[in-house]
Design an enzyme around this catalytic site. Structure first.
Site, short mmCIF file in Angstrom:
data_model
loop_
_atom_site.label_atom_id
_atom_site.label_comp_id
_atom_site.label_asym_id
_atom_site.label_seq_id
_atom_site.Cartn_x
_atom_site.Cartn_y
_atom_site.Cartn_z
N ARG A 137 0.84 -1.20 0.00
CA ARG A 137 0.00 0.00 0.00
C ARG A 137 0.87 1.25 0.00
O ARG A 137 1.91 1.28 0.65
CB ARG A 137 -0.87 0.01 1.26
CG ARG A 137 -2.12 -0.80 1.14
CD ARG A 137 -2.80 -0.99 2.47
NE ARG A 137 -2.98 0.22 3.26
CZ ARG A 137 -3.65 0.28 4.40
NH1 ARG A 137 -4.22 -0.81 4.87
NH2 ARG A 137 -3.78 1.40 5.06
N ARG A 148 0.12 8.24 10.71
CA ARG A 148 -1.18 7.59 10.94
C ARG A 148 -1.36 7.27 12.42
O ARG A 148 -2.45 7.40 12.97
CB ARG A 148 -1.30 6.32 10.09
CG ARG A 148 -1.47 6.65 8.60
CD ARG A 148 -1.12 5.48 7.70
NE ARG A 148 -1.99 4.33 7.87
CZ ARG A 148 -1.67 3.09 7.49
NH1 ARG A 148 -0.51 2.84 6.93
NH2 ARG A 148 -2.52 2.11 7.68
P1 AMP Z 1 -7.15 1.86 6.76
O1 AMP Z 1 -7.17 0.93 5.57
O2 AMP Z 1 -8.34 1.68 7.66
O3 AMP Z 1 -5.84 1.81 7.50
O4 AMP Z 1 -7.30 3.35 6.20
C1 AMP Z 1 -6.32 3.88 5.31
C2 AMP Z 1 -6.49 5.38 5.24
O5 AMP Z 1 -7.78 5.71 4.72
C3 AMP Z 1 -6.41 6.14 6.57
O6 AMP Z 1 -5.07 6.40 6.95
C4 AMP Z 1 -7.17 7.43 6.22
O7 AMP Z 1 -6.37 8.29 5.43
C5 AMP Z 1 -8.28 6.89 5.32
N1 AMP Z 1 -9.49 6.55 6.10
C6 AMP Z 1 -10.02 5.30 6.28
N2 AMP Z 1 -11.10 5.37 7.07
C7 AMP Z 1 -11.27 6.66 7.39
C8 AMP Z 1 -12.20 7.36 8.21
N3 AMP Z 1 -13.19 6.71 8.87
N4 AMP Z 1 -12.06 8.71 8.34
C9 AMP Z 1 -11.09 9.37 7.68
N5 AMP Z 1 -10.16 8.78 6.91
C10 AMP Z 1 -10.25 7.43 6.77
#
Ligand code: AMP
Length: 211
Positions: A137, A148
């Site tokens: 990713r 993050r």
């Molecule tokens: P994840 O796959 O859950 O680690 O999400 C990857 C990225 O997507 C995060 O670092 C945020 O930039 C964005 N993202 C995912 N879910 C959210 C959310 N509920 N609110 C804001 N940004 C999100």
């Protein structure tokens, strides 16, 4: 049975969500995956999201709330319930979720926090990068990962007391082997009627973790 999996990046939310899908017939809704699909499809949302995601920032609340609203609206989305993986990530998102579920006559069963030792998350990230090969990713690199994590601490961790206050918070030790984390989640969920959304949300005294 609608539930939330909560925890910092690398805590194992996606892995546990997939196991729960299989075991309980629930639908996983990962907002990260939904956003990556928007990026792949080169939509306007995808373009906006990519800038935020590549920097390790959150995508604006209104975008995420809109995505989850349409997901909860779809009839086939979670006949038995949904597992929210990566949503909510802010207090306004949590408040919007409460409203959206209430409008549909639904409720949350519980919020499962995967508790992890943040110092060891970087080790997990390095293995994930090694295992991903060419499919790594774009936000899975150490610098963005550190962002993050700090975004999690500042913007997402405040939803822990939000759910604790209403008795929905359950915590599991996310540093254990995957099978043990999964067994602990099963134990938490064993008191809930899988098919009865109302029963879940209206339970007085809140979450199973208080038993
Ligand atoms: P994840 O796959 O859950 O680690 O999400 C990857 C990225 O997507 C995060 O670092 C945020 O930039 C964005 N993202 C995912 N879910 C959210 C959310 N509920 N609110 C804001 N940004 C999100």
């Amino acid at each position: 049975m609608n539930l939330i999996l909560l925890g910092p990046p690398g805590a194992g939310k996606g892995t546990q969500a997939k196991i729960l899908e299989e075991k309980y017939g629930l639908r996983q809704r990962s907002t990260g995956e939904m956003l990556r699909a928007e990026i792949a499809a080169e939509t306007e949302i995808g373009k906006q999201a990519k800038r935020c995601m590549d920097a390790g920032h959150l995508v604006p609340d209104d975008v995420l709330i809109g995505m989850i609203a349409s997901c909860i609206d779809k009839e086939n989305c979670g006949a038995k319930g949904i597992i929210l993986d990566g949503f909510p990530r802010t207090i306004p998102q949590a408040e919007a979720l409460d409203r959206m579920l209430a409008e549909k006559g639904k409720s949350l069963c519980c919020v499962i926090e995967l508790k992890v030792d943040e110092d060891r998350l970087l080790e997990r990230l390095r293995s994930r990068i090694a295992e991903s090969g060419d499919n790594v990713r774009s936000d899975d690199n150490e610098e963005v990962f550190r962002n993050r994590l700090s975004v999690y601490r500042e913007q997402t961790a405040p939803i822990i007391p939000y759910y604790e206050k209403v008795g929905l918070l359950c915590s599991v030790d996310g540093m254990q082997p995957i099978a043990q984390v999964s067994a602990d989640i099963d134990a938490l969920l064993s008191g809930f009627d899988e098919d009865d959304d109302e029963e879940c949300g209206n339970r007085s005294g809140g979450c199973c973790c208080h038993r």
